[in-house]
Design a protein around this motif. Structure first.
Motif, PDB file in Angstrom:
ATOM      1  N   ARG A 146       0.199   3.487  -3.045  1.00 50.97           N
ATOM      2  CA  ARG A 146      -0.610   4.875  -2.762  1.00 50.97           C
ATOM      3  C   ARG A 146       0.181   6.107  -2.731  1.00 50.97           C
ATOM      4  NH1 ARG A 146      -5.585   6.855  -1.233  1.00 50.97           N
ATOM      5  NH2 ARG A 146      -4.813   7.576   0.872  1.00 50.97           N
ATOM      6  N   HIS A 147       1.483   5.928  -1.981  1.00 46.91           N
ATOM      7  CA  HIS A 147       2.491   7.091  -1.478  1.00 46.91           C
ATOM      8  C   HIS A 147       3.678   7.157  -2.907  1.00 46.91           C
ATOM      9  CE1 HIS A 147       0.608   8.189   2.281  1.00 46.91           C
ATOM     10  NE2 HIS A 147       0.405   6.957   2.302  1.00 46.91           N
ATOM     11  N   ARG A 198       0.753  -1.185  -0.202  1.00 54.04           N
ATOM     12  CA  ARG A 198      -0.075  -0.019   0.024  1.00 54.04           C
ATOM     13  C   ARG A 198       0.979   1.216   0.103  1.00 54.04           C
ATOM     14  NH1 ARG A 198      -5.453   2.046   1.915  1.00 54.04           N
ATOM     15  NH2 ARG A 198      -4.861   4.029   2.676  1.00 54.04           N
ATOM     16  N   ARG A 206       2.906   7.622  -7.116  1.00 52.06           N
ATOM     17  CA  ARG A 206       2.508   8.894  -7.695  1.00 52.06           C
ATOM     18  C   ARG A 206       3.623   9.884  -7.734  1.00 52.06           C
ATOM     19  NH1 ARG A 206      -2.657  12.617  -6.076  1.00 52.06           N
ATOM     20  NH2 ARG A 206      -2.046  14.544  -7.228  1.00 52.06           N
ATOM     21  N   ASN A 207       4.434   9.901  -6.595  1.00 50.91           N
ATOM     22  CA  ASN A 207       5.607  10.845  -6.355  1.00 50.91           C
ATOM     23  C   ASN A 207       6.610  10.481  -7.706  1.00 50.91           C
ATOM     24  OD1 ASN A 207       5.266  13.043  -4.246  1.00 50.91           O
ATOM     25  ND2 ASN A 207       4.870  10.860  -3.321  1.00 50.91           N
TER      26      ASN A 207
END
Lengths: 647, 316
Positions: B230-231, B226, B234-235
């Motif tokens: 989730r983190h 996750r 995207r970055n």
């Protein structure tokens, strides 16, 4: 004693071959606050990370036990504990939030992970949590991104995230180290409040003894991967028993008189197994027993230490103020209403300038030959820009800078070169300001070569002389800057600055990156060098304790303005500007008495300073006149203050 | 945002104008010229002069350029010498086909490269990482024409699973009907992109994994999976988006090779044959379209960048 909430026994952790933790014992009772202090590399952060199973890559728990509320942490499902039963707050709020997620989503995340709640409920609870940590307009902030908030506000968000599931234990790892002193004070008060309100236990990890002094019930001092002393807080500060704790307290600038009692040497590298007491090589009381045998924690529940020759249980030295050095009357450096404007960043999407910000807005000051002038203030107040203006790295937008009576803006080309010799700069991390591919010998010889001083042989001799002067071995010339430790790097920076025998040293936060024991060595060196070379210092720092210890005169800056100037002793004893008072009240101090007035608000943006007095928006004494008329810096009996209602 | 778009559009127009100037000048500096190419080596000098006079090639270069520009503003890209068709019609017919090829290749590349890059980052230094790294470098270093030939030999001759030639139909419907024929060209075109993107994403994910916010995310009790999805992802995608935008011109270069190799009647093939016959109006037309696509691509990359990174979006 009740059954501890967190119980660590003989915890041993390796990180990439280094023995980061070599047998740590620590107990935290339910609802208790424990401070874990020590210098960098002592293992305090590793202890915190090991509890949550968040060791960095290459980190491994070798042995020992950790239990939390009766659960063995080495076998437990840590994912269900993290953020749920144990919350953690990290050091740098600028980097520890996800830049691409909204605040709301980040605070709500632990709830969605650990609680059976709908998104809507999680969102509402997150909003409550933001309100709880004192974020103004939490409902609107929920949709903000981290970069839209200040550092202090981001740390509040991080705390809200850690607390949103109401954990039994909060681990805060250097939660205020990256923050300004007034913000630090606010955040520490907040953690204090929340702990009482929510009845949770706290482990406060910090290098700053002042931060734990009045915040926690018990302090554990760590050194080289072990807890070397543990005691009730007041007991520890008043009667330290371990020789390391004793030495550490004596090295604090706010505690000691003339010369700081610096601890010689550096903490041991952790790659080798240590047979005896890890502090033995630096300790003044070492015997053969210390070198051969490892001391165990001895004592009782109130106070335990791991030392064969503990300090006698008598009060330590009383705080005494340094006596200022005699300072000449001749003015060496004079700033006359100096301003420096920077254009505001261009809008990347639209282009074009949107105005300018006055980093320095009409600063006048004078420094006499042989004086140490300490310039203090929070980040963004313009103190660094003043330093850069003085060394000529920036040109003032208006006003005059006179060095030895001459306006440096009007120097001819021929005069400029010798002038540059006379003013030198020391950086916060001097080695980072050196060419990483040049050896120390070449770095130190370069200024001599540029200025055409002596031939190669004389230059080499001078380099050796410089190294000896700052206490570095002669062989250092063959090494590269990155091979040196923090304190040695600063010595190098000083050697480079001294190479041309300057009159004025501008030191910008020269000890801010250093540990207390090493900081004391550098402060002592600075003091000695001044005496030996008749140097004058402009000492720029955010650290009020260091400035009090070192400087003769202190100038306090706020949003580009000098708000108060005066002899150190008088200003610290009796601040007249309300901002100076706020700074001093916020100052965490080991053992000193602290007032409980919580400072209000955050500094406004320098791009849009308040009308009249720039401090009025945070000032308890502000009246109507403060918004209309800017108070000038007025002199009164050797002290200057810019306030309509000076104290 | 509107002002940003207007500014970027104006910039794009200036870029396109400069492109026409440069291409025009370069083409006319070439030896031989269209007359020789069209009339053949046996044409007599008077015939050539007559041709040049008819086409206006005997006028000074600036005059020729202005006349071209004037027609261009009227939407007239000129007439192909060789095919005797308006360039506009040719482009209208060919561009959609090239778009089908390039878009499929890009989608395939992203779909493969993202999981591959993340996998390499997570397995950093282990066997999977080394294997994929080796394969990436191999794919990156193999020229498209060679890779295309290898694929043809393997999948059209040794194991005759796919046709060696792309669909030839004039309409898009025929292209989709014979999509099997496009699979080899798409794979040939995508291979280099997969290698470049996955390498880039690998280092981007690795950079992000050491960031403090990842530690914070872990401290909330999320599973590693996750945290990644989730983190980190995207970055990590932010720099890759820029790469995608910059990759567009290279992609067109790839289509020239791949379309010739598989005889796919798209813009690349058009460009290739026009270059061989000094078909100036067609060359100019294709170059303009590619330049416009490149400018549009970088604009799109900027917009997606702003969408992914709120720090860019809200700068005031």
């Amino acid at each position: 004693m009740t059954e501890p909430l967190l119980r660590i026994r003989d915890l041993r952790v390796d990180v990439q071959g280094a023995h980061a933790l070599a047998g740590v014992d620590l107990d935290v009772a339910p609802g208790a606050a424990v401070g874990v202090v020590g210098e960098s590399g002592c293992g305090k952060t590793m202890t915190a990370l090991a509890v949550l199973g968040l060791l960095p890559p290459g980190g491994r728990v070798l042995g020992g036990s950790m239990s939390f509320a009766g659960v063995d942490l080495r076998t437990a499902n840590l994912e269900s504990l993290r953020g749920n039963e144990i919350g953690m707050v990290f050091q740098d709020p600028l980097t520890s939030l996800n830049p691409t997620m909204t605040i709301g989503a980040q605070v709500a995340e632990p709830l969605l992970l650990h609680r059976e709640v709908s998104r809507r409920e999680a969102w509402r609870t997150a909003e409550e949590a933001l309100g709880l940590v004192g974020l103004p307009q939490p409902a609107e902030r929920m949709r903000s991104y981290p970069h839209q908030l200040s550092g202090g506000m981001r740390q509040r968000v991080a705390i809200a995230t850690a607390l949103v599931c109401r954990p039994k234990l909060l681990i805060a790892d250097e939660p205020t180290t990256a923050l300004d002193v007034t913000t630090q004070h606010q955040i520490l008060e907040l953690i204090d409040d929340l702990r009482r309100q929510l009845g949770m236990a706290l482990v406060l990890v910090t290098h700053d003894l002042g931060v734990v002094a009045e915040r926690v019930d018990e302090v554990a001092v760590m050194y080289a991967g072990r807890v070397v002393e543990r005691a009730r807080t007041a007991e520890l500060f008043n009667h330290p028993r371990h020789r390391y704790t004793e030495a550490l307290l004596a090295a604090l600038p706010e505690r000691s008189a003339r010369d700081l009692r610096a601890i010689p040497g550096m903490p041991p590298t952790l790659t080798e197994e240590l047979a005896g007491c890890p502090f033995a090589p630096r300790c003044a009381h070492t015997t053969d027993q210390c070198r051969d045998e490892r001391p165990a924690l001895t004592g009782d529940e109130r106070h335990a230490w791991a030392c064969f020759h503990p300090a006698p249980p008598v009060p330590t030295t009383v705080v005494t103020q340094p006596v200022p050095e005699p300072v000449g009357e001749q003015v060496l450096l004079e700033l006359d209403s100096v301003s420096k404007d920077f254009p505001l960043a261009t809008r990347p999407l639209l282009g074009g300038l949107t105005g300018s910000v006055s980093a320095v807005a009409g600063v006048s000051l004078s420094i006499r030959r042989g004086e140490i002038f300490g310039l203090v203030g929070e980040s963004g107040c313009g103190k660094t820009t003043v330093g850069r203006l003085v060394v000529g790295l920036e040109q003032p937008s208006s006003g005059q800078i006179r060095f030895d009576g001459k306006d440096i803006a009007t120097l001819s080309r021929a005069e400029r070169k010798p002038h540059r010799r006379r003013v030198q700069l020391v950086f916060q991390d001097s080695a980072a300001a050196m060419d990483p591919r040049m050896r120390v010998g070449a770095i130190l010889r370069e200024p001599l070569a540029i200025q055409g001083i002596g031939d190669r042989r004389e230059q080499r001799r001078r380099v050796a002389e410089l190294l000896a002067e700052v206490g570095l071995p002669e062989q250092a010339v063959h090494r590269y800057p990155h091979e040196f430790s923090g304190g040695q790097r600063q010595r190098l920076g000083l050697a480079r600055a001294l190479a041309l025998r300057p009159d004025l040293l501008v030191a910008d936060e020269p000890v801010s990156a250093l540990d207390v024991s090493v900081q004391a060595q550098i402060l002592n060196l600075l003091r000695r060098l001044r005496a030996e070379h008749a140097l004058t210092y402009l000492f720029v720092s955010h650290d009020l304790a260091v400035v009090r210890h070192l400087a003769d005169t202190v100038g306090v800056m706020y949003l580009g303005k000098l708000v108060e100037v005066g002899p150190v002793r008088e200003v610290y004893r009796e601040p007249r500007h309300p901002y100076t008072r706020l700074l001093l009240d916020s100052l965490p101090s080991a053992g000193a008495h602290r007032s409980s007035t919580a400072p209000g608000g955050e500094p406004p943006s320098a791009a849009r300073p308040p009308s009249g007095c720039r401090f009025r928006t945070r000032c308890p004494r502000a009246e109507a006149v403060c918004a209309e008329v800017e108070p000038p810096l007025t002199t009164d009996g050797g002290r200057q203050v810019a306030c309509h209602f000076p104290g | 945002m509107t002002r940003f778009l207007i500014r970027r559009t104006l910039q794009a127009l200036v870029v396109l104008l400069l492109v026409t100037v440069i291409v025009f000048a370069l083409l006319h500096a070439l030896p031989g010229g269209p007359a020789r190419a069209i009339l053949g080596p046996r044409a007599s000098l008077p015939q050539i002069e007559q041709f040049n006079h008819d086409q206006g090639f005997d006028q000074p270069l600036p005059v020729q350029y202005l006349s071209y520009l004037w027609h261009l503003l009227g939407g007239d890209l000129g007439q192909s010498y060789r095919l005797n068709q308006p360039v506009l019609d040719l482009l209208a017919q060919r561009i959609p086909k090239t778009l089908v090829l390039t878009c499929s290749a890009t989608l395939l590349a992203v779909a493969v490269a993202v999981p591959l890059g993340v996998l390499q980052a997570v397995r950093r230094g282990r066997f999977t990482d080394h294997l994929l790294t080796g394969l990436s470098f191999l794919a990156y270093a193999t020229p498209a024409f060679f890779l295309g030939l290898v694929l043809i030999i393997l999948f059209a001759q040794t194991w005759p699973l796919l046709p060696a030639e792309a669909p030839q139909s004039a309409g898009l419907g025929g292209v989709f009907a014979g999509f099997g024929g496009l699979l080899l060209p798409i794979c040939t075109l995508a291979a280099g992109m997969i290698a470049a993107f996955s390498r880039y994403l690998r280092s981007s994910v690795l950079d992000n994994l050491t960031e403090d916010y990842v530690r914070t995310a872990r401290s909330k009790g999320q599973s590693e999976r996750r945290v990644l999805v989730r983190h980190v992802l995207r970055n990590a995608l932010i720099p890759v988006v820029t790469l995608l935008g910059m990759y567009l011109p290279a992609l067109f270069g790839g289509t020239v090779v791949v379309e010739s190799l598989f005889n796919y009647p798209g813009t690349g093939l058009l460009f290739w044959s026009a270059a061989q016959s000094s078909d100036f109006p067609v060359l100019l037309g294709v170059t303009l379209v590619v330049a416009a696509a490149t400018v549009l691509g970088s604009l799109l990359a900027d917009l997606v960048y702003a969408l992914l990174d709120p720090r860019i979006r809200t700068v005031r």
